[in-house]
Design an enzyme around this catalytic site. Structure first.
Site, PDB file in Angstrom:
ATOM      1  N   ASN A   1       0.817  -1.214   0.000  1.00 14.84           N
ATOM      2  CA  ASN A   1       0.000   0.000   0.000  1.00 14.84           C
ATOM      3  C   ASN A   1       0.852   1.265   0.000  1.00 14.84           C
ATOM      4  O   ASN A   1       0.351   2.360   0.204  1.00 14.84           O
ATOM      5  CB  ASN A   1      -0.919   0.026   1.228  1.00 14.84           C
ATOM      6  CG  ASN A   1      -2.172  -0.801   0.997  1.00 14.84           C
ATOM      7  OD1 ASN A   1      -2.512  -1.131  -0.121  1.00 14.84           O
ATOM      8  ND2 ASN A   1      -2.853  -1.142   2.078  1.00 14.84           N
TER       9      ASN A   1
ATOM     10  N   HIS B   1       2.984   2.188   2.230  1.00  9.12           N
ATOM     11  CA  HIS B   1       3.120   2.724   3.578  1.00  9.12           C
ATOM     12  C   HIS B   1       4.269   2.004   4.277  1.00  9.12           C
ATOM     13  O   HIS B   1       4.545   0.839   3.984  1.00  9.12           O
ATOM     14  CB  HIS B   1       1.837   2.500   4.396  1.00  9.12           C
ATOM     15  CG  HIS B   1       0.621   3.095   3.788  1.00  9.12           C
ATOM     16  ND1 HIS B   1       0.435   4.447   3.681  1.00  9.12           N
ATOM     17  CD2 HIS B   1      -0.466   2.518   3.240  1.00  9.12           C
ATOM     18  CE1 HIS B   1      -0.729   4.687   3.098  1.00  9.12           C
ATOM     19  NE2 HIS B   1      -1.295   3.530   2.811  1.00  9.12           N
TER      20      HIS B   1
ATOM     21  N   CYS C   1       4.325   7.744   8.316  1.00 10.99           N
ATOM     22  CA  CYS C   1       5.707   8.152   8.047  1.00 10.99           C
ATOM     23  C   CYS C   1       5.917   8.110   6.543  1.00 10.99           C
ATOM     24  O   CYS C   1       5.561   7.121   5.884  1.00 10.99           O
ATOM     25  CB  CYS C   1       6.669   7.207   8.754  1.00 10.99           C
ATOM     26  SG  CYS C   1       8.401   7.619   8.548  1.00 10.99           S
TER      27      CYS C   1
END
Length: 380
Positions: free
Chosen positions: A272, A274, A309
């Protein structure tokens, strides 16, 4: 996966993963699930009746129904994987061999290994019931609305670390939790002995991948996954006041231990795009004092995920000792009751407890906060 989540939302939530079908064991047939618009039906593979089978629509990432399809084979991965749905179809079990690259200096699995196995078995569970492999178990409605699942809280307790070549059996299931999200629980066992060696629970929320905002779970989404959840509430941590429920206060400066300059590597990003939630566990442990690493082993870790992040972010890991009150004393495995660990208190001087904070360098924005509990290492 990570998220922006408010303090209140981080304390409510749940988990899912991904899907397709596993063939029934040769020695014992299991029920076949057949998806309908709302709900599923159960069919005995040994009967002569026609079965409406679920098959993967690989072009769309969805699930379609087809008459007369043989659901007993599945993909090559499905046939080789050492996992399957339980007989009632409401949980999933899989066995894993601990490999040499998954152990640390003690020749036992690291907590990151444990967390990765939890994620893997959750994804395989969701695949086995027909959810999309594109986006960590998204349902049809979620894909239409550009929604994804993101981790809000993870709590892991490890009573005994498996060693290289040990076989671990992990059972997992998910269920709804309020209007905000879902919850996924796990129980880990030593497959050779049947001993419970760990438990875990997680909370997840839905995020719009375009706006990056949280969204409530709609009735349509809820109907799509509740048919695969236990009919009655089932918790990996059923005890009152268990440590998975404890709030984590924000660690304030000055911290006793501080590690700077942590940056996400390319390998830290998941499908994804991430930073994977397991990466944050490693960052938290970077600021644990070396003397604790040498003399103690991690017994439990709790992380509240609060902010994503990004690729170019630089992260700081802060750690301080947290005083252990008598009511919060750390527990160790003393026996097993109904598949759950029964605990007895360790000597307080043999235990350590820390608070943690991951934040962005520069603006100091909070990424996540955590708590770890440590027990004295046993001589080997």
């Amino acid at each position: 996966m990570m998220l922006k989540v408010s303090c209140n939302a981080a304390e409510q939530i749940h988990s899912l993963a991904q899907c397709r079908f596993f063939g029934p064991p040769k020695s014992k047939p299991r029920p076949i699930f057949t998806r309908r618009r709302v709900g599923v039906s159960f069919c005995n593979p040994t009967t002569k009746s026609s079965v409406l089978a679920v098959v993967s629509d690989r072009s769309s990432g969805g699930v379609v129904a087809s008459e007369g399809v043989d659901t007993g084979l599945g993909s090559l991965a499905d046939r080789l994987r050492l996992g399957s749905l339980t007989e009632d179809g409401l949980s999933y079990k899989e066995k894993f061999i601990v490999r040499c690259y998954e152990v640390g200096i003690n020749k036992t699995a690291t907590v990151e290994t444990i967390a990765n196995l939890l994620q893997e078995v959750g994804c395989n569970h969701a695949q086995s019931v027909g959810f999309s492999t594109d986006g960590f178990a998204t349902t049809t409605t979620m894909r239409k609305m550009h929604l994804i699942w993101v981790t809000a809280r993870m709590h892991i307790e490890i009573y005994k670390y498996p060693a290289w070549s040990d076989v671990v059996e992990i059972e997992t299931w998910c269920q709804s939790e309020g209007r905000i999200g879902t919850r996924r629980d796990w129980i880990l066992k030593d497959y050779a002995t049947g001993e419970v060696i760990g438990r875990a629970t997680s909370k997840w929320v839905m995020m719009n991948e375009d706006t990056r905002r949280l969204q409530k779970v709609s009735d349509d989404v809820r109907d799509e996954y509740l048919v695969f959840c236990p009919r009655e509430l089932r918790l990996a941590f059923p005890e009152e006041n268990n440590s998975s429920l404890r709030k984590i206060p924000k660690l304030e400066d000055p911290a006793e231990y501080h590690t700077k300059g942590l940056v996400p590597r390319r390998a830290d990003f998941d499908m994804n795009q991430h930073v994977n939630n397991v990466t944050y566990i490693g960052w938290v442990l970077e600021s644990i004092p070396q003397e604790t690493i040498d003399s103690h082993e991690l017994q439990s870790i709790t992380l509240d995920y609060r902010r994503e992040c990004q690729h170019d972010d630089i992260v700081e890991s802060l750690t301080s000792v947290e005083a252990i009150e008598e009511r919060d004393s750390i527990h160790s495995l003393n026996g097993i009751t109904n598949g759950f660990a029964a605990s007895a208190g360790n000597k307080q001087q043999d235990c350590k407890q820390f608070l943690h904070l991951l934040r962005l360098s520069g603006d100091g924005l909070e990424i996540n906060r955590g708590r770890t509990e440590w027990r004295k290492k046993c001589p080997r």
